[in-house]
Design a protein around this motif. Structure first.
Motif, short mmCIF file in Angstrom:
data_model
loop_
_atom_site.label_atom_id
_atom_site.label_comp_id
_atom_site.label_asym_id
_atom_site.label_seq_id
_atom_site.Cartn_x
_atom_site.Cartn_y
_atom_site.Cartn_z
N HIS A 1 6.97 -4.62 10.00
CA HIS A 1 7.05 -3.79 11.48
C HIS A 1 7.42 -4.73 12.74
N ASP B 1 4.81 5.67 5.50
CA ASP B 1 5.93 4.63 6.03
C ASP B 1 6.36 3.50 5.19
N HIS B 2 5.77 3.37 4.10
CA HIS B 2 5.99 2.27 3.24
C HIS B 2 6.29 2.55 1.86
N HIS C 1 0.80 -1.08 -0.01
CA HIS C 1 -0.12 0.03 0.06
C HIS C 1 0.92 1.18 -0.02
N ASP D 1 0.74 -4.39 6.14
CA ASP D 1 0.29 -3.88 7.39
C ASP D 1 -1.14 -4.87 7.48
ZN LIG Z 1 3.22 0.48 8.24
#
Ligand SMILES: [Zn+2]
Length: 256
Positions: free
Chosen positions: A235, A94-95, A90, A190
């Protein structure tokens, strides 16, 4: 084929959604009230046909002004310009931050010779639904580059790689399976970002559909156990690359 974790760092995040570097050796948890603590690691996989990056991290730089992601890829024995595919679960920043790199005030592709594989609905959401989680200036660079390969729904990308539209974390989140010879690697993005999340049933508030993510983790956990998947956890604090076993709805995580 072999997967390597490209650890970008640990961070604290508060309501502002800003990622502040958090080094347990230097920083105090008490100084970061109302924060989540998050570890970030993209992955790189070498198959016979491709050099694949899975999600791209925050795009933070080291002290020399180089992308931490690039530094980690070099350390793993590869070159960023040799990456052929960037598979995106996605587009939250943060990705997706490491999809581009800033050079002399301009943003450029950080993997100039790669195809970036993106779920079309996720791309459209990023533009149509203003949100602190997306930085569209990144996607503008991609749009001009002709390097985006949109996929829709679930399907087979090539003979090794398949994608599944899951929703859950965000409406158009996708996961990937990469199969070569007898090995299967799973990247759950995620929807299943930390291995321990399959051990307890919970719906996360940060998810678009937390209940669906929870159900998907159980489903993927069972398949991972049945089919001996190597799972990648974006993560994870530890066991970023792990296998899973299951008995009577109880899961166990095994480091590899
Ligand atoms: Zn994330």
């Amino acid at each position: 084929m072999k997967a390597t974790a490209l650890f970008e760092g640990s961070y604290s995040v508060d309501v502002s959604k800003k990622f502040m570097p958090f080094d347990p050796a230097k920083h105090q948890v008490e100084d970061r009230p109302a924060s989540l603590f998050i570890y970030v690691q993209p992955f790189i996989i070498k198959t016979k046909n491709d050099l694949i990056v899975l999600d791209t991290g925050l795009g933070f730089k080291n002290e020399d002004g180089k992308l931490i992601l690039h530094e980690n890829i070099l350390k793993a024995g590869f070159k960023p310009e040799d990456v052929t595919l960037v598979l995106m679960s996605h587009l939250h920043f943060d990705h997706s931050g490491g999809m581009v790199i800033e050079k002399d005030g301009n943003l450029e592709l950080s993997f100039p010779n790669a195809e970036y594989v993106i779920q079309r609905g996720e791309w459209e959401s990023a533009y149509s639904k203003p949100s602190k989680s997306y930085k569209t200036e990144i996607f503008d660079v991609l749009q001009r580059s002709n390097s985006v390969h949109f996929v829709e729904g679930s399907g087979q990308f090539n003979s090794e790689i398949s994608y599944e539209l899951t929703g859950g974390h965000c409406e158009f989140h996708q996961v990937f399976l990469i199969e070569e010879d007898d090995q299967i690697i799973f990247f759950g993005g995620d929807v299943w970002p930390e291995p321990e999340q399959v051990l307890r049933k919970f719906a996360a508030k940060y998810d678009f559909d937390g209940r669906k993510s929870m159900e998907l983790r159980i489903e993927f956990g069972n398949k991972a156990a049945d089919e001996d998947w190597t799972c990648l956890f974006y993560h994870a604090k530890k066991n970023a690359i792990a296998k899973v076993s299951a008995a009577d709805d109880t899961f166990k995580i095994h480091s590899v």
